[in-house]
Design an enzyme around this catalytic site. Structure first.
Site, PDB file in Angstrom:
ATOM      1  N   VAL A   1      -3.556  -0.215   2.333  1.00  0.00           N
ATOM      2  CA  VAL A   1      -3.716   1.228   2.503  1.00  0.00           C
ATOM      3  C   VAL A   1      -2.810   1.992   1.532  1.00  0.00           C
ATOM      4  CG1 VAL A   1      -3.306   3.131   4.110  1.00  0.00           C
ATOM      5  CG2 VAL A   1      -4.523   1.098   4.881  1.00  0.00           C
TER       6      VAL A   1
ATOM      7  N   TYR B   1       0.000  -2.792   2.919  1.00  0.00           N
ATOM      8  CA  TYR B   1      -0.056  -2.913   1.469  1.00  0.00           C
ATOM      9  C   TYR B   1      -1.382  -2.376   0.941  1.00  0.00           C
ATOM     10  CZ  TYR B   1       0.408  -4.915  -3.194  1.00  0.00           C
ATOM     11  OH  TYR B   1       0.504  -5.076  -4.557  1.00  0.00           O
TER      12      TYR B   1
ATOM     13  N   VAL C   1      -0.253 -11.997 -10.381  1.00  0.00           N
ATOM     14  CA  VAL C   1       0.750 -12.353 -11.380  1.00  0.00           C
ATOM     15  C   VAL C   1       1.881 -13.178 -10.764  1.00  0.00           C
ATOM     16  CG1 VAL C   1       2.390 -11.435 -13.075  1.00  0.00           C
ATOM     17  CG2 VAL C   1       0.178 -10.320 -12.735  1.00  0.00           C
TER      18      VAL C   1
END
Length: 239
Positions: A163, A161, A194
């Site tokens: 990279v 995630y 979020v």
């Protein structure tokens, strides 16, 4: 879809739920005709109909799986045919395929899935739509990234995630430089932590509305706005 919307035409990928859907809703409120890209076209249509009812705007679903080059090509052809115009592209579609995985013991298959969607998918979609965007008077590209992909904030774990989002930020810098003289503003946005289907299970409390607002700000920048930047809640983040 009307190609003569007052504000323009926007395409948001990964938009049948979460941040993407809310970005589409906020853009519709601002007078944009909106294409909601979704892998599941039925869910995309349901979201589009709901937003259209809320806002009175022209909102439509677009079948789009950014992990599939064939789907990207088909979606680009559809946008070229109708509405034949594009002013804003929001690369929002993303996956977290290796959250919690150690960088010292990586899952390379999971890393590949993250890169295919979060980086290659966003890049391929952007390139496929560049000619339409070039025809716009105010072309905007927003890459929905993450602080996890900022080298200055980089920590351990979730290497795929991280990279993939760092690569997306590099794409932002490359394209912002090459396209600036053509009037493009290209920026990365970190929505923050979020409370979506992705962030909620990890304890996120920031509202979807607040997370989307920073993305919409970049999508609707005036011509003298920033380009090549990385922003969270309207404030610069160090790459």
């Amino acid at each position: 879809m009307s190609a003569h919307s007052t504000a323009g035409v926007a395409l948001v990928s990964g938009a049948n739920r979460g941040i993407g859907r809310e970005v589409g809703r906020q853009l519709a409120e601002r007078g944009y005709a909106v294409l909601l890209g979704a892998r599941d076209e039925a869910k995309g249509r349901a979201a589009a109909e709901d937003i259209s009812r809320q806002t009175g705007a022209d909102v439509r679903a677009l079948a789009l799986d950014v992990a599939s080059p064939q789907s990207i090509a088909a979606a680009a052809a559809q946008v070229s045919a109708d509405p034949g115009r594009l002013d804003v592209l929001v690369n929002n579609a993303g996956v977290g395929s290796d959250f919690g995985v150690s960088g010292a013991a990586p899952d390379f298959e999971a890393m590949g899935r993250a890169l295919e969607t979060n980086f290659y998918g966003a890049y391929r979609l952007t390139v496929a739509l560049l000619d339409l965007l070039r025809a716009s008077e105010h072309p905007r590209i927003v890459n929905v990234s993450s602080g996890m992909g900022g080298v200055a904030e980089m920590g351990g774990w979730s290497p795929g995630y991280r990279v993939s989002k760092a690569a997306m930020n590099a794409m932002t810098r490359i394209l912002s430089t090459e396209l600036h003289e053509q009037g493009f503003l290209v920026n990365s946005a970190c929505p923050g932590f979020v409370n979506t289907d992705m962030g909620g299970p990890m304890g996120a409390t920031k509202s979807v509305e607040d997370g989307a607002a920073g993305v919409v700000w970049l999508a609707t920048l005036p011509d003298d706005g920033p380009t090549g930047g990385f922003f969270r809640d309207g404030r610069p983040v160090t790459f």
